[in-house]
Design a protein around this motif. Structure first.
Motif, mmCIF file in Angstrom:
data_model
loop_
_atom_site.group_PDB
_atom_site.id
_atom_site.type_symbol
_atom_site.label_atom_id
_atom_site.label_comp_id
_atom_site.label_asym_id
_atom_site.label_seq_id
_atom_site.Cartn_x
_atom_site.Cartn_y
_atom_site.Cartn_z
ATOM 1 N N GLN A 167 -9.254 -4.505 -3.502
ATOM 2 C CA GLN A 167 -8.517 -4.174 -2.288
ATOM 3 C C GLN A 167 -9.269 -4.635 -1.046
ATOM 4 O O GLN A 167 -8.673 -5.211 -0.131
ATOM 5 C CB GLN A 167 -8.246 -2.664 -2.210
ATOM 6 C CG GLN A 167 -7.496 -2.276 -0.946
ATOM 7 C CD GLN A 167 -6.979 -0.847 -0.956
ATOM 8 O OE1 GLN A 167 -6.868 -0.217 -2.001
ATOM 9 N NE2 GLN A 167 -6.666 -0.332 0.230
ATOM 10 N N LYS A 168 -10.568 -4.422 -1.031
ATOM 11 C CA LYS A 168 -11.373 -4.813 0.131
ATOM 12 C C LYS A 168 -11.319 -6.332 0.347
ATOM 13 O O LYS A 168 -11.184 -6.802 1.479
ATOM 14 C CB LYS A 168 -12.820 -4.343 -0.045
ATOM 15 C CG LYS A 168 -13.689 -4.598 1.161
ATOM 16 C CD LYS A 168 -15.068 -3.983 1.014
ATOM 17 C CE LYS A 168 -15.853 -4.269 2.270
ATOM 18 N NZ LYS A 168 -17.148 -3.622 2.269
ATOM 19 N N LEU A 169 -11.414 -7.103 -0.731
ATOM 20 C CA LEU A 169 -11.339 -8.565 -0.613
ATOM 21 C C LEU A 169 -9.966 -9.002 -0.104
ATOM 22 O O LEU A 169 -9.865 -9.869 0.770
ATOM 23 C CB LEU A 169 -11.639 -9.232 -1.960
ATOM 24 C CG LEU A 169 -13.090 -9.182 -2.428
ATOM 25 C CD1 LEU A 169 -13.204 -9.598 -3.895
ATOM 26 C CD2 LEU A 169 -13.962 -10.074 -1.543
ATOM 27 N N GLU A 173 -7.831 -7.236 1.643
ATOM 28 C CA GLU A 173 -7.729 -6.837 3.057
ATOM 29 C C GLU A 173 -8.489 -7.798 3.957
ATOM 30 O O GLU A 173 -8.141 -7.963 5.124
ATOM 31 C CB GLU A 173 -8.248 -5.400 3.247
ATOM 32 C CG GLU A 173 -7.304 -4.364 2.688
ATOM 33 C CD GLU A 173 -7.883 -2.956 2.684
ATOM 34 O OE1 GLU A 173 -7.076 -2.016 2.568
ATOM 35 O OE2 GLU A 173 -9.127 -2.787 2.768
ATOM 36 N N GLY A 174 -9.495 -8.471 3.403
ATOM 37 C CA GLY A 174 -10.262 -9.469 4.143
ATOM 38 C C GLY A 174 -9.618 -10.845 4.140
ATOM 39 O O GLY A 174 -10.205 -11.807 4.634
ATOM 40 N N LYS A 185 -3.747 3.205 -0.603
ATOM 41 C CA LYS A 185 -4.173 2.565 -1.857
ATOM 42 C C LYS A 185 -3.275 1.356 -2.114
ATOM 43 O O LYS A 185 -2.060 1.427 -1.979
ATOM 44 C CB LYS A 185 -4.071 3.531 -3.037
ATOM 45 C CG LYS A 185 -4.864 4.815 -2.847
ATOM 46 C CD LYS A 185 -6.335 4.568 -2.910
ATOM 47 C CE LYS A 185 -7.072 5.911 -2.829
ATOM 48 N NZ LYS A 185 -8.468 5.751 -2.597
ATOM 49 N N ALA A 211 -9.465 -12.912 -5.585
ATOM 50 C CA ALA A 211 -10.214 -11.656 -5.540
ATOM 51 C C ALA A 211 -10.477 -11.161 -6.961
ATOM 52 O O ALA A 211 -11.580 -10.724 -7.290
ATOM 53 C CB ALA A 211 -9.450 -10.611 -4.732
ATOM 54 N N THR A 266 0.846 -1.195 0.000
ATOM 55 C CA THR A 266 0.000 0.000 0.000
ATOM 56 C C THR A 266 0.877 1.239 0.000
ATOM 57 O O THR A 266 1.985 1.243 0.555
ATOM 58 C CB THR A 266 -0.956 0.035 1.204
ATOM 59 O OG1 THR A 266 -0.201 -0.148 2.397
ATOM 60 C CG2 THR A 266 -2.004 -1.047 1.126
ATOM 61 N N PRO A 305 -10.869 -0.588 -5.688
ATOM 62 C CA PRO A 305 -11.329 -0.699 -4.293
ATOM 63 C C PRO A 305 -12.005 -2.029 -3.964
ATOM 64 O O PRO A 305 -11.799 -2.567 -2.880
ATOM 65 C CB PRO A 305 -12.302 0.471 -4.136
ATOM 66 C CG PRO A 305 -11.821 1.486 -5.138
ATOM 67 C CD PRO A 305 -11.296 0.678 -6.292
ATOM 68 N N LYS A 306 -12.800 -2.594 -4.885
ATOM 69 C CA LYS A 306 -13.464 -3.881 -4.616
ATOM 70 C C LYS A 306 -12.441 -4.999 -4.408
ATOM 71 O O LYS A 306 -12.616 -5.845 -3.532
ATOM 72 C CB LYS A 306 -14.397 -4.272 -5.772
ATOM 73 C CG LYS A 306 -15.677 -3.475 -5.855
ATOM 74 C CD LYS A 306 -16.526 -3.973 -7.020
ATOM 75 C CE LYS A 306 -17.801 -3.169 -7.139
ATOM 76 N NZ LYS A 306 -18.636 -3.624 -8.259
#
Length: 181
Positions: free
Chosen positions: A118-120, A122-123, A87, A130, A82, A115-116
């Motif tokens: 990145q969110k996955l 990060e999860g 980001k 992803a 990041t 972003p979609k």
């Protein structure tokens, strides 16, 4: 002259990138390439530049320990990190060790993840999975990868890795400029 490359993966993208890059930088050499399964010694999804480099280096070293009769051992590791704004971006490290113990290393360019995705990640979801979910693909990391999806196919994962493969060979094909330390 025939030389053997051992790639620390059975992923066709990585094997093809290694062979293509070597053919470009050493066009007068005939190569035999073999993919092997070895551990990276890092997380399935490396989350920093440092961890990604360690994975590439470990893969090349482990491939060398497994298949001792070769001229080059290649480790490739895709990772994410990041920036200061939080980001997430993707990239890969290449590590090449030759039979004289010279080490070559290079990194691909970076590209930012949506972003979609990145969110996955990060999860806890690996980037390849992803990417498959967000782009409704199957096995994208064995094909064009996230870079292929995001560039609308203009740049596939093989070509993306190939350039860094060539750059990693710079230190090996110029031994007088890069003395073995």
């Amino acid at each position: 002259m025939n030389k053997k490359i051992v790639v620390a993966s059975r992923n066709p993208v990585k094997i093809n990138a290694a062979l293509s890059g070597m053919n470009k930088i050493l066009p007068n050499v005939k190569f035999q390439v073999q993919g092997v399964d070895v551990s990276s010694g890092v997380a399935d999804q490396p989350m920093s530049t440092k961890e990604t480099w360690e994975g590439a280096f470990n893969r090349a070293t482990n491939a060398r320990n497994l298949e001792v009769n070769a001229d080059y051992w290649v480790g490739m590791e895709g990772g994410i990190d990041t920036d200061a704004d939080g980001k997430m971006f993707a990239f890969a490290w290449m590590c090449i060790i030759d039979k004289e113990d010279r080490l070559g290393k290079a990194q691909t360019g970076i590209f930012y993840l949506p972003p979609k995705v990145q969110k996955l990640v990060e999860g806890g979801v690996e980037l390849g999975y992803a990417n498959d979910k967000v782009f409704n693909e199957v096995g994208s990391k064995q094909k064009g990868g996230a870079v292929g999806s995001l560039t609308l196919g203009a740049l596939g994962r093989t070509e993306y890795y190939e350039q860094a493969m060539i750059l990693a060979m710079v230190q090996i094909v110029n031994p007088l400029l890069y003395p073995n330390e």
